[in-house]
Design a protein around this motif. Structure first.
Motif, PDB file in Angstrom:
ATOM      1  N   ALA A  39       0.859  -1.088  -0.103  1.00 44.37           N
ATOM      2  CA  ALA A  39       0.012  -0.029   0.002  1.00 44.37           C
ATOM      3  C   ALA A  39       0.809   1.314  -0.127  1.00 44.37           C
ATOM      4  CB  ALA A  39      -1.063  -0.276   1.212  1.00 44.37           C
ATOM      5  N   LEU A  40       2.036   1.291   0.919  1.00 39.38           N
ATOM      6  CA  LEU A  40       2.856   2.411   0.736  1.00 39.38           C
ATOM      7  C   LEU A  40       3.348   2.649  -0.760  1.00 39.38           C
ATOM      8  CD1 LEU A  40       4.402   1.948   4.367  1.00 39.38           C
ATOM      9  CD2 LEU A  40       2.999   3.826   3.648  1.00 39.38           C
ATOM     10  N   THR A  41       3.834   1.393  -1.220  1.00 39.75           N
ATOM     11  CA  THR A  41       4.450   1.510  -2.545  1.00 39.75           C
ATOM     12  C   THR A  41       3.474   2.235  -3.520  1.00 39.75           C
ATOM     13  OG1 THR A  41       5.771  -0.263  -2.260  1.00 39.75           O
ATOM     14  CG2 THR A  41       5.499   0.198  -4.441  1.00 39.75           C
ATOM     15  N   LEU A  42       2.254   1.852  -3.460  1.00 46.82           N
ATOM     16  CA  LEU A  42       1.114   2.252  -4.121  1.00 46.82           C
ATOM     17  C   LEU A  42       0.932   3.761  -4.064  1.00 46.82           C
ATOM     18  CD1 LEU A  42      -1.351  -0.599  -4.418  1.00 46.82           C
ATOM     19  CD2 LEU A  42       0.347   0.022  -6.377  1.00 46.82           C
ATOM     20  N   ALA A  43       0.730   4.227  -2.719  1.00 47.62           N
ATOM     21  CA  ALA A  43       0.798   5.640  -2.579  1.00 47.62           C
ATOM     22  C   ALA A  43       1.671   6.595  -2.801  1.00 47.62           C
ATOM     23  CB  ALA A  43       0.400   5.539  -0.864  1.00 47.62           C
ATOM     24  N   PHE A  44       2.913   6.026  -2.631  1.00 47.68           N
ATOM     25  CA  PHE A  44       3.967   6.955  -3.075  1.00 47.68           C
ATOM     26  C   PHE A  44       4.153   7.025  -4.595  1.00 47.68           C
ATOM     27  CE2 PHE A  44       5.412   6.279   1.384  1.00 47.68           C
ATOM     28  CZ  PHE A  44       5.658   7.573   1.596  1.00 47.68           C
ATOM     29  N   ASN A  45       3.429   6.279  -5.383  1.00 44.86           N
ATOM     30  CA  ASN A  45       3.334   6.068  -6.907  1.00 44.86           C
ATOM     31  C   ASN A  45       2.243   6.902  -7.395  1.00 44.86           C
ATOM     32  OD1 ASN A  45       5.893   4.876  -8.096  1.00 44.86           O
ATOM     33  ND2 ASN A  45       5.486   3.701  -6.346  1.00 44.86           N
ATOM     34  N   GLY A  46       1.235   7.359  -6.519  1.00 47.04           N
ATOM     35  CA  GLY A  46       0.241   8.290  -6.813  1.00 47.04           C
ATOM     36  C   GLY A  46      -1.070   7.638  -6.796  1.00 47.04           C
TER      37      GLY A  46
END
Length: 572
Positions: free
Chosen positions: A188-195
């Motif tokens: 989820a953090l990976t997705l959030a930091f990618n937009g």
């Protein structure tokens, strides 16, 4: 070799690099051995005390299945009423309406059984409260249910003789605290930091270059998208699923989502070998599954990269492959890989539209779901494979004139009957459902209860038949993807697929666990010179042959009426 092909090779290799140590870790966790996540004991003990659970209380296989069915029934009732009345509940900034009873029936069953077949669009069909506290909640619990059932299966073969098979609630809680929740946070953090959106605000507006006002849905999507892939659930926050730029912003997130949906199914297969101390058996099972995956993937890549011959005859270049329904940021190669893994595994998410793929690809997508044991869903993929394995043991025993045995336990009539019933269940649900739908479509085109069956199909003929066959295949496999040319939000499809969903989920779990529990109670027979070993290449080839023959006999006639006929029509 182009960069797109290198991308899917790298994606699969990274998946293996993560899944192998993850399998060792899971074997330790569920065996009660020391692991680096032991610091979570206080949280788990708090959950047990709050719920009145004694995690040390031993259960037999029947008690495990009773616990599983009981708690899933509670979630089904709870979610049904929330979906009905979501318009009257908070966290609904876009004012999405409550669902009709038949749509709520279908949706809640679908998410309880880890399928996430969506007869609604995510942006307009559910509120933020429903997305989080019903659907995302069930993403965790449905995946944990499958993993816990698989661990019961593990326990049955760990010792030479066993009646007590651990505690279902302990396996269930650990599946979430030690596996699903930590990995979901990372994804989820990976997705959030990618937009990917994470806020609770309603729709945003912008003015397009043509001067139109466009409303853009958003919301706390990253959290749900993470667990939907990790738990092999697949239900999209947005209607276009992972073909939507906010749900899948770039190639990195595409790789992360593709990796996350495969790592647990592979890890559970390897964990089985580590857990029962028969690593060679697990690697042989993994080998059969992997060969099966590549036999589906390679023709899919060839089909999609080869383009559409009907369009090519019109003089239109097909140099980039069949691009209809593909997300142009990823291309047909990434979509071909995704469509294979999402259908052999019960994820069902998409980064391109399956309805637009070439007929041969559609055939292979359905075949992957029909087999449903090449990696499969969280835990249940191994259980599905076990049914084929038991049939292979039985037939091999007949061939050599010896009582069939598996891991030192005699396979007798009762176990074979259960395996045979489970084997026949899937073809019955898929083919009977498709036959009835075809009859209603042709004989009752204006039936009010079916909401004008004549409007079901955007594509009549062979492809229309494929759309109906795909819907029941996806429902039975707890997959959830669809050929979206089918108009499925009506009483017929909501109710009929609802029953297929629940039967296709729980009976294939109960059957293998029952067989394992019955075998575990039998007297252990030491290996001898005449023992049929299940961890050899010869037996693995036998199992693969059983998978091919049984599925060819079951499904070839139906596939010939749909994707195969469409394929030859386009060729002509």
């Amino acid at each position: 070799m182009n960069t797109e092909m290198l991308g899917i090779i790298a994606t699969y290799l990274i998946t293996l690099i993560i899944a192998i140590p993850l399998g060792k870790y899971l074997a330790k966790v569920f065996a009660g051995e020391r692991s680096w996540t032991d610091f979570l004991y206080p949280i788990e003990n708090f959950i047990y005390k709050l719920s009145g659970i004694n995690p040390k209380e031993q259960m037999n296989w029947k008690q495990h299945m009773k616990a599983m069915l009981t708690i899933n029934s509670v979630w089904l009732v709870y979610g049904f009423f929330v979906l009905l009345y979501q318009d009257k509940l908070p966290l609904n900034p876009d004012g999405n309406p409550g669902m009709t009873p038949d749509l709520s029936f279908n949706t809640i069953i679908s998410f309880v059984v880890n399928c996430n077949l969506q007869h609604y669009s995510g942006e307009t069909g559910v509120s933020y409260l429903t997305q989080h506290f019903v659907l995302m909640f069930l993403h965790f619990t449905s995946a944990a249910t499958g993993i816990a059932a698989a661990v019961v299966f593990f326990k049955a073969f760990r010792d030479k003789n066993a009646t007590n098979l651990g505690n279902f609630w302990e396996f269930f809680v650990k599946s979430i605290t030690r596996l699903l929740l930590p990995l979901s946070i990372v994804i989820a953090l990976t997705l959030a930091f990618n937009g990917t959106p994470t806020s609770y605000k309603g729709k945003d507006q912008f003015i397009s270059m043509q001067g139109d006002t466009v409303n853009v849905s958003r919301g706390p999507a990253a959290q749900m998208i993470a667990i939907k892939h990790l738990g092999t659930n697949g239900g999209g926050w947005f209607g276009a699923n992972s073909a939507q730029p906010l749900e899948n912003p770039n190639y990195l997130t595409n790789m992360v989502e593709a990796i996350s949906q495969v790592i647990i199914p592979i890890a559970m297969v390897l964990a089985f070998g580590f857990f029962i101390r028969r690593k060679r058996l697990a690697w042989m099972i993994f080998g059969v599954m992997t060969v099966g995956m590549f036999l589906l993937l390679i023709p899919t890549l060839t089909s999609e990269l080869g383009g559409n011959s009907a369009i090519a005859k019109m003089g239109i270049s097909q140099a980039t492959g069949a691009m209809e329904g593909k997300e142009v940021r990823f291309g047909p190669t990434a979509t071909a890989y995704w469509s294979t893994i999402t259908t052999i595994i019960s994820t069902g998410s998409v980064n391109g539209m399956h309805d637009s793929t070439m007929p041969l690809t559609g055939l292979l997508q359905m075949l992957g779901m029909m087999i449903n044991s090449f990696y499969g869903g969280c835990g249940v993929g191994l259980l599905n494979y076990f049914i084929y394995l038991i049939i292979a043991v039985f037939i091999s025993g007949l061939m050599v004139g010896r009582t069939p045995e598996f891991l030192g336990h005699k396979v007798e009539a009762r176990e074979v009957k259960i395996a045979a019933l489970i084997t026949l269940l899937s073809p019955f649900l898929i083919l009977a459902g498709t036959a009835l739908a075809s009859y209603v479509f042709t004989k009752s085109p204006n039936a009010d209860w079916a909401v004008k069956a004549a409007n079901w199909l955007n594509n009549p003929g062979f492809h229309g038949f494929s759309e109906m066959l795909y819907e029941y295949t996806s429902s039975n496999a707890n997959n959830g993807s669809g050929f979206e040319g089918l108009g499925d939000n009506n009483i017929w499809w909501n109710v009929s697929t609802g029953f297929v969903l629940i039967l296709g989920r729980f009976l294939p779990i109960i059957g293998p666990v029952a067989i394992a529990g019955l075998l575990a109670q039998k007297k252990y027979i030491p290996e001898s010179a005449g023992t049929l070993k299940a961890d050899t290449l010869t037996f693995s080839l036998m199992t693969f042959a059983i998978i091919v023959v049984l599925n060819a006999l079951s499904y070839f006639p139906a596939l010939a009426l749909g994707p195969i006929a469409e394929y030859f029509t386009i060729l002509k």
